[in-house]
Scaffold this motif. Structure first.
Motif, PDB file in Angstrom:
ATOM      1  N   VAL A 198       0.842  -1.201   0.000  1.00 33.52           N
ATOM      2  CA  VAL A 198       0.000   0.000   0.000  1.00 33.52           C
ATOM      3  C   VAL A 198       0.878   1.251   0.000  1.00 33.52           C
ATOM      4  O   VAL A 198       0.619   2.214  -0.736  1.00 33.52           O
ATOM      5  CB  VAL A 198      -0.969  -0.009   1.205  1.00 33.52           C
ATOM      6  N   GLU A 199       1.936   1.242   0.797  1.00 36.66           N
ATOM      7  CA  GLU A 199       2.848   2.390   0.860  1.00 36.66           C
ATOM      8  C   GLU A 199       3.582   2.583  -0.470  1.00 36.66           C
ATOM      9  O   GLU A 199       3.762   3.714  -0.938  1.00 36.66           O
ATOM     10  CB  GLU A 199       3.850   2.207   2.001  1.00 36.66           C
ATOM     11  N   VAL A 200       4.009   1.501  -1.088  1.00 36.73           N
ATOM     12  CA  VAL A 200       4.683   1.589  -2.389  1.00 36.73           C
ATOM     13  C   VAL A 200       3.738   2.212  -3.420  1.00 36.73           C
ATOM     14  O   VAL A 200       4.125   3.127  -4.164  1.00 36.73           O
ATOM     15  CB  VAL A 200       5.171   0.197  -2.853  1.00 36.73           C
ATOM     16  N   VAL A 201       2.501   1.742  -3.462  1.00 38.96           N
ATOM     17  CA  VAL A 201       1.523   2.273  -4.416  1.00 38.96           C
ATOM     18  C   VAL A 201       1.270   3.754  -4.135  1.00 38.96           C
ATOM     19  O   VAL A 201       1.214   4.573  -5.059  1.00 38.96           O
ATOM     20  CB  VAL A 201       0.206   1.461  -4.375  1.00 38.96           C
ATOM     21  N   ARG A 202       1.143   4.114  -2.865  1.00 38.07           N
ATOM     22  CA  ARG A 202       0.925   5.509  -2.505  1.00 38.07           C
ATOM     23  C   ARG A 202       2.059   6.385  -3.015  1.00 38.07           C
ATOM     24  O   ARG A 202       1.831   7.433  -3.607  1.00 38.07           O
ATOM     25  CB  ARG A 202       0.797   5.665  -0.989  1.00 38.07           C
ATOM     26  N   TRP A 253       8.403   0.047  -8.242  1.00 37.18           N
ATOM     27  CA  TRP A 253       7.552  -0.862  -8.998  1.00 37.18           C
ATOM     28  C   TRP A 253       8.015  -2.312  -8.813  1.00 37.18           C
ATOM     29  O   TRP A 253       7.193  -3.208  -8.578  1.00 37.18           O
ATOM     30  CB  TRP A 253       7.571  -0.483 -10.481  1.00 37.18           C
ATOM     31  N   GLU A 254       9.324  -2.539  -8.902  1.00 37.24           N
ATOM     32  CA  GLU A 254       9.856  -3.895  -8.711  1.00 37.24           C
ATOM     33  C   GLU A 254       9.545  -4.411  -7.313  1.00 37.24           C
ATOM     34  O   GLU A 254       9.177  -5.571  -7.126  1.00 37.24           O
ATOM     35  CB  GLU A 254      11.362  -3.916  -8.966  1.00 37.24           C
ATOM     36  N   ARG A 255       9.690  -3.543  -6.309  1.00 32.57           N
ATOM     37  CA  ARG A 255       9.381  -3.947  -4.938  1.00 32.57           C
ATOM     38  C   ARG A 255       7.887  -4.257  -4.817  1.00 32.57           C
ATOM     39  O   ARG A 255       7.493  -5.227  -4.167  1.00 32.57           O
ATOM     40  CB  ARG A 255       9.791  -2.851  -3.955  1.00 32.57           C
ATOM     41  N   GLY A 256       7.062  -3.454  -5.447  1.00 32.74           N
ATOM     42  CA  GLY A 256       5.625  -3.701  -5.416  1.00 32.74           C
ATOM     43  C   GLY A 256       5.255  -5.038  -6.031  1.00 32.74           C
ATOM     44  O   GLY A 256       4.403  -5.759  -5.508  1.00 32.74           O
TER      45      GLY A 256
END
Length: 79
Positions: free
Chosen positions: A18-22, A38-41
């Motif tokens: 959620v934090e990555v997307v935010r 993006w890769e981490r997500g």
């Protein structure tokens, strides 16, 4: 998945995702940082999917066992 990612619980991975997307939606990051996010997500999504597939398998197994017990005349409860 990395060893660290497999050690993440579902809630941890979901919260980080959620934090990555935010952060991605907020913009203002360099191309390199955006790609890393993006890769981490993607990796976090795989972790979440792994947990959810495992939960689904456990539910399916429990339901199948209950249906088998019901078919055999039991009430599905252990005594």
């Amino acid at each position: 998945m990395s060893e660290t990612d497999t050690a993440l619980g579902y809630e941890q991975a979901r919260d980080e995702l959620v934090e990555v997307v935010r952060r991605l939606e907020a913009g203002g990051t360099s191309l390199e940082e955006s790609l890393a996010l993006w890769e981490r997500g993607e990796e976090l999504a795989r972790v979440c999917r792994h947990w959810l597939e495992g939960a689904r398998a456990r539910l399916d197994s429990a339901l199948a066992a209950r249906e088998a017990a019901d078919a055999a005349g039991g009430d599905g409860r252990e005594e």
